[in-house]
Scaffold this motif. Structure first.
Motif, PDB file in Angstrom:
ATOM      1  N   ILE A 169       0.821  -1.211   0.000  1.00  0.00           N
ATOM      2  CA  ILE A 169       0.000   0.000   0.000  1.00  0.00           C
ATOM      3  C   ILE A 169       0.857   1.262   0.000  1.00  0.00           C
ATOM      4  CG2 ILE A 169      -1.667   1.323   1.358  1.00  0.00           C
ATOM      5  CD1 ILE A 169      -2.817  -1.427   2.290  1.00  0.00           C
ATOM      6  N   GLU A 170       1.952   1.233   0.754  1.00  0.00           N
ATOM      7  CA  GLU A 170       2.796   2.431   0.863  1.00  0.00           C
ATOM      8  C   GLU A 170       3.334   2.864  -0.493  1.00  0.00           C
ATOM      9  OE1 GLU A 170       3.064   4.276   3.413  1.00  0.00           O
ATOM     10  OE2 GLU A 170       1.846   2.925   4.612  1.00  0.00           O
ATOM     11  N   GLU A 171       3.493   1.939  -1.418  1.00  0.00           N
ATOM     12  CA  GLU A 171       4.096   2.263  -2.706  1.00  0.00           C
ATOM     13  C   GLU A 171       3.192   3.113  -3.586  1.00  0.00           C
ATOM     14  OE1 GLU A 171       6.367  -0.926  -4.700  1.00  0.00           O
ATOM     15  OE2 GLU A 171       5.860  -2.170  -2.974  1.00  0.00           O
ATOM     16  N   PHE A 172       1.878   3.079  -3.373  1.00  0.00           N
ATOM     17  CA  PHE A 172       1.015   3.939  -4.191  1.00  0.00           C
ATOM     18  C   PHE A 172       0.208   4.915  -3.346  1.00  0.00           C
ATOM     19  CE2 PHE A 172      -1.429  -0.061  -3.739  1.00  0.00           C
ATOM     20  CZ  PHE A 172      -2.600   0.406  -3.153  1.00  0.00           C
ATOM     21  N   ALA A 173       0.636   5.125  -2.099  1.00  0.00           N
ATOM     22  CA  ALA A 173      -0.090   6.031  -1.205  1.00  0.00           C
ATOM     23  C   ALA A 173       0.012   7.491  -1.634  1.00  0.00           C
ATOM     24  CB  ALA A 173       0.425   5.873   0.223  1.00  0.00           C
ATOM     25  N   LEU A 177      -0.330   8.445  -4.868  1.00  0.00           N
ATOM     26  CA  LEU A 177      -1.049   8.645  -6.115  1.00  0.00           C
ATOM     27  C   LEU A 177      -2.247   9.575  -5.899  1.00  0.00           C
ATOM     28  CD1 LEU A 177      -1.258   5.047  -7.669  1.00  0.00           C
ATOM     29  CD2 LEU A 177       0.310   6.900  -8.282  1.00  0.00           C
ATOM     30  N   PRO A 178      -2.571  10.403  -6.893  1.00  0.00           N
ATOM     31  CA  PRO A 178      -3.768  11.237  -6.757  1.00  0.00           C
ATOM     32  C   PRO A 178      -5.000  10.363  -6.615  1.00  0.00           C
ATOM     33  CG  PRO A 178      -2.905  11.289  -9.016  1.00  0.00           C
ATOM     34  CD  PRO A 178      -1.887  10.603  -8.182  1.00  0.00           C
ATOM     35  N   LEU A 179      -5.982  10.848  -5.932  1.00  0.00           N
ATOM     36  CA  LEU A 179      -7.231  10.165  -5.605  1.00  0.00           C
ATOM     37  C   LEU A 179      -6.978   9.029  -4.615  1.00  0.00           C
ATOM     38  CD1 LEU A 179     -10.286   9.601  -5.936  1.00  0.00           C
ATOM     39  CD2 LEU A 179      -9.699   8.104  -7.846  1.00  0.00           C
ATOM     40  N   VAL A 180      -6.148   8.047  -4.997  1.00  0.00           N
ATOM     41  CA  VAL A 180      -5.904   6.884  -4.144  1.00  0.00           C
ATOM     42  C   VAL A 180      -5.258   7.299  -2.835  1.00  0.00           C
ATOM     43  CG1 VAL A 180      -4.853   4.595  -4.000  1.00  0.00           C
ATOM     44  CG2 VAL A 180      -5.621   5.473  -6.218  1.00  0.00           C
ATOM     45  N   GLY A 181      -4.298   8.223  -2.909  1.00  0.00           N
ATOM     46  CA  GLY A 181      -3.611   8.657  -1.700  1.00  0.00           C
ATOM     47  C   GLY A 181      -4.544   9.314  -0.698  1.00  0.00           C
ATOM     48  N   ASP A 182      -5.458  10.147  -1.194  1.00  0.00           N
ATOM     49  CA  ASP A 182      -6.421  10.791  -0.302  1.00  0.00           C
ATOM     50  C   ASP A 182      -7.332   9.755   0.356  1.00  0.00           C
ATOM     51  OD1 ASP A 182      -5.378  13.249  -0.952  1.00  0.00           O
ATOM     52  OD2 ASP A 182      -6.925  13.703  -2.451  1.00  0.00           O
ATOM     53  N   ILE A 183      -7.715   8.744  -0.405  1.00  0.00           N
ATOM     54  CA  ILE A 183      -8.574   7.691   0.137  1.00  0.00           C
ATOM     55  C   ILE A 183      -7.838   6.907   1.210  1.00  0.00           C
ATOM     56  CG2 ILE A 183      -9.601   5.447  -0.472  1.00  0.00           C
ATOM     57  CD1 ILE A 183     -10.487   6.798  -3.129  1.00  0.00           C
ATOM     58  N   ILE A 184      -6.591   6.580   0.959  1.00  0.00           N
ATOM     59  CA  ILE A 184      -5.795   5.839   1.943  1.00  0.00           C
ATOM     60  C   ILE A 184      -5.653   6.645   3.227  1.00  0.00           C
ATOM     61  CG2 ILE A 184      -3.446   5.017   2.448  1.00  0.00           C
ATOM     62  CD1 ILE A 184      -3.290   4.153  -0.510  1.00  0.00           C
ATOM     63  N   ALA A 185      -5.370   7.929   3.096  1.00  0.00           N
ATOM     64  CA  ALA A 185      -5.205   8.782   4.277  1.00  0.00           C
ATOM     65  C   ALA A 185      -6.490   8.845   5.094  1.00  0.00           C
ATOM     66  CB  ALA A 185      -4.771  10.183   3.850  1.00  0.00           C
ATOM     67  N   ASP A 186      -7.621   8.930   4.431  1.00  0.00           N
ATOM     68  CA  ASP A 186      -8.890   9.016   5.147  1.00  0.00           C
ATOM     69  C   ASP A 186      -9.220   7.701   5.857  1.00  0.00           C
ATOM     70  OD1 ASP A 186     -11.398  10.558   5.690  1.00  0.00           O
ATOM     71  OD2 ASP A 186     -12.276   8.825   4.676  1.00  0.00           O
ATOM     72  N   ILE A 187      -8.928   6.580   5.212  1.00  0.00           N
ATOM     73  CA  ILE A 187      -9.183   5.280   5.850  1.00  0.00           C
ATOM     74  C   ILE A 187      -8.340   5.148   7.113  1.00  0.00           C
ATOM     75  CG2 ILE A 187      -8.959   2.772   5.577  1.00  0.00           C
ATOM     76  CD1 ILE A 187      -9.454   3.224   2.549  1.00  0.00           C
ATOM     77  N   ARG A 188      -7.085   5.526   7.013  1.00  0.00           N
ATOM     78  CA  ARG A 188      -6.199   5.432   8.185  1.00  0.00           C
ATOM     79  C   ARG A 188      -6.665   6.346   9.309  1.00  0.00           C
ATOM     80  NH1 ARG A 188      -0.680   5.014   4.743  1.00  0.00           N
ATOM     81  NH2 ARG A 188      -0.408   2.758   4.927  1.00  0.00           N
ATOM     82  N   ALA A 189      -7.157   7.513   8.941  1.00  0.00           N
ATOM     83  CA  ALA A 189      -7.619   8.442   9.979  1.00  0.00           C
ATOM     84  C   ALA A 189      -8.865   7.905  10.680  1.00  0.00           C
ATOM     85  CB  ALA A 189      -7.914   9.806   9.344  1.00  0.00           C
ATOM     86  N   ARG A 190      -9.744   7.255   9.948  1.00  0.00           N
ATOM     87  CA  ARG A 190     -10.996   6.759  10.528  1.00  0.00           C
ATOM     88  C   ARG A 190     -10.821   5.433  11.257  1.00  0.00           C
ATOM     89  NH1 ARG A 190     -16.025   6.983   6.585  1.00  0.00           N
ATOM     90  NH2 ARG A 190     -17.003   6.468   8.586  1.00  0.00           N
ATOM     91  N   TRP A 191      -9.951   4.555  10.727  1.00  0.00           N
ATOM     92  CA  TRP A 191      -9.759   3.219  11.329  1.00  0.00           C
ATOM     93  C   TRP A 191      -8.261   2.932  11.440  1.00  0.00           C
ATOM     94  CZ3 TRP A 191     -13.122   3.527   6.886  1.00  0.00           C
ATOM     95  CH2 TRP A 191     -14.476   3.523   7.206  1.00  0.00           C
ATOM     96  N   PRO A 192      -7.586   3.531  12.406  1.00  0.00           N
ATOM     97  CA  PRO A 192      -6.124   3.377  12.502  1.00  0.00           C
ATOM     98  C   PRO A 192      -5.677   1.938  12.708  1.00  0.00           C
ATOM     99  CG  PRO A 192      -6.973   4.788  14.272  1.00  0.00           C
ATOM    100  CD  PRO A 192      -8.121   4.446  13.412  1.00  0.00           C
ATOM    101  N   GLU A 193      -6.557   1.083  13.243  1.00  0.00           N
ATOM    102  CA  GLU A 193      -6.176  -0.305  13.521  1.00  0.00           C
ATOM    103  C   GLU A 193      -6.781  -1.286  12.501  1.00  0.00           C
ATOM    104  OE1 GLU A 193      -4.003  -0.887  15.862  1.00  0.00           O
ATOM    105  OE2 GLU A 193      -4.017   1.265  16.365  1.00  0.00           O
ATOM    106  N   ILE A 194      -7.253  -0.807  11.383  1.00  0.00           N
ATOM    107  CA  ILE A 194      -7.905  -1.682  10.416  1.00  0.00           C
ATOM    108  C   ILE A 194      -6.954  -2.770   9.923  1.00  0.00           C
ATOM    109  CG2 ILE A 194      -7.319  -0.245   8.407  1.00  0.00           C
ATOM    110  CD1 ILE A 194     -10.130  -0.871   7.298  1.00  0.00           C
ATOM    111  N   ASP A 195      -7.446  -3.992   9.763  1.00  0.00           N
ATOM    112  CA  ASP A 195      -6.569  -5.069   9.290  1.00  0.00           C
ATOM    113  C   ASP A 195      -6.351  -4.933   7.783  1.00  0.00           C
ATOM    114  OD1 ASP A 195      -8.362  -7.091   7.702  1.00  0.00           O
ATOM    115  OD2 ASP A 195      -9.509  -6.650   9.520  1.00  0.00           O
TER     116      ASP A 195
END
Length: 400
Positions: free
Chosen positions: A220-224, A226-244
């Motif tokens: 995941i870190e390798e495309f974090a 990328l436009p659009l995808v990076g913003d989505i990844i950041a938001d998921i991490r902010a909402r669920w920091p412990e997500i599997d």
């Protein structure tokens, strides 16, 4: 922007009741529209069933969690129907075109196509999109009155032109069919065909990210970034920091698909408001694509493709397997050309007495219809081996 729920029919939607008909006239199907009937015929075809054992990127033996050509097709159908519904287009026609778009793919994905095209270079080449037309107009033999599936004009037009007008030299199968039926090759296709084409891009961009992650080709870190995808990844991490990890991967894909679908609906609606097409014919004569992404998400989608190309499609593990698989296709083609007795009886009879070019085309038809596992079995039967390498490391599959 919400896209749920059916919209009023757009004036530029294709209308089954105004279809240009079928090459061989048939009575109406009662409760089913012409386009619903087309979709049903494709679902029940032999070529559609064989997609279950044709490679998308990873061969079937790599694991049960990766996409096949069939599961890819079903994902394209879902995206296409979602977009068509939101825009007020004919969902059945969009579905039929999504169902048919990969029927002509040979075994082993684009590696198989490249090799088969090279083998057929002296005989008109090979193109999977043209082969899809050949499948539905000639090779499916289910009905007593005609070859093929006898699909509606609009469905055949969309299969041939889903990537836009055909203005250059025509692939062999399309050139041959054009002598029997005018599919307006010079024009843009109807809106439903444009929807199916963009749904294909959306589906494979997202599921290839998913498959590549689960296969361990990248993380995941390798495309974090990328436009659009990076913003989505950041938001998921902010909402669920412990997500599997497995849920994280799924949430990325779900959100990227949603964002791309919503953008297609918004951008296409904007273009339609500017150009005011009043019919499906107006879409065909528009001189430009009506269905598409906004410039911002065109750039984001291209960035996903640019990421995937070296890290997945040209990954050494994938390339090793595809190169070996290409050899299977090449070996089979030359063996069948040199010894038609190696073909099954019905195919052997179909090439008897034909010119070299016609014989080569029928052999290409036979190979293109093979599944990965059938091609490997044929190679083993005729040549004593089936050289498809396995990964050096175990495949990381995650949860279903």
């Amino acid at each position: 922007m919400a896209v749920a729920g059916a919209q009023p029919r757009a004036p530029w939607a294709s209308k089954a009741e105004e279809s240009r008909g079928r090459l061989f006239p048939e009575p109406d199907a009662g409760s089913r529209s012409a386009f619903r009937r087309d979709a049903d015929r494709i679902i029940h075809s032999s070529a559609f069933r064989r997609l279950a054992y044709k490679t998308q990127v990873f061969s079937y033996h790599e694991g049960d969690h990766f996409r096949t050509r069939l599961t890819h097709t079903l994902e394209v159908v879902q995206v296409a129907r979602s977009i068509a519904r939101a825009l007020g287009l004919d969902e059945d026609l969009a579905e039929a075109l999504a169902l048919a778009h990969d029927l002509g793919h040979p075994p082993f994905a684009h590696a198989g196509e490249r090799v088969l095209d090279a083998c057929m270079a002296a005989y008109g080449g090979f193109d999977h999109n043209a082969q899809s037309l050949r499948v539905v107009t000639r090779l499916e033999n289910r009905y007593p009155d005609f070859d093929g599936l006898n699909l509606s004009w609009e469905t055949l037009e969309g299969i041939v032109k889903h990537n836009g007008p055909l203005t250059g030299p025509l692939p062999h199968a399309i050139e041959v069919h054009a002598e029997r039926q005018d599919l307006w090759l010079w024009s843009w296709p109807g809106a439903e065909a444009q929807v199916a084409a963009i749904a294909d891009d959306i589906a494979y961009d997202v599921h290839d990210l998913d498959d590549g992650l689960r296969a361990g080709l990248f993380d995941i870190e390798e495309f974090a970034s990328l436009p659009l995808v990076g913003d989505i990844i950041a938001d998921i991490r902010a909402r669920w920091p412990e997500i599997d990890r497995s849920r994280f991967i799924h949430e990325i894909g779900r959100r990227v698909i949603t964002a791309l679908i919503e953008d297609v609906v918004a951008e296409t609606s904007r273009r339609a408001a500017l150009t005011q097409p009043t019919s499906a014919e107006a879409v065909r004569h528009s001189g430009a694509a009506l269905v598409g992404l906004s410039p911002r998400l065109v750039a984001a989608e291209r960035a996903i493709k640019a990421f995937l190309f070296p890290r997945m499609y040209r990954h050494p593990r994938v390339m090793a397997e595809m190169n070996a698989a290409g050899e299977v296709v090449r070996d089979l083609f030359h063996r069948y050309m040199d010894d038609t007795g190696a073909l099954p009886p019905e195919w052997r009879a179909s090439v008897a007495g034909r010119t070299e070019g016609a014989r080569a085309r029928r052999i290409a038809d036979f190979i293109a219809g093979q599944t990965d596992r059938y091609a490997l079995a044929e190679h083993r039967r005729l040549l004593g081996s089936a050289p498809v390498p396995r990964a050096d490391a175990p495949v990381r599959q995650g949860s279903a």
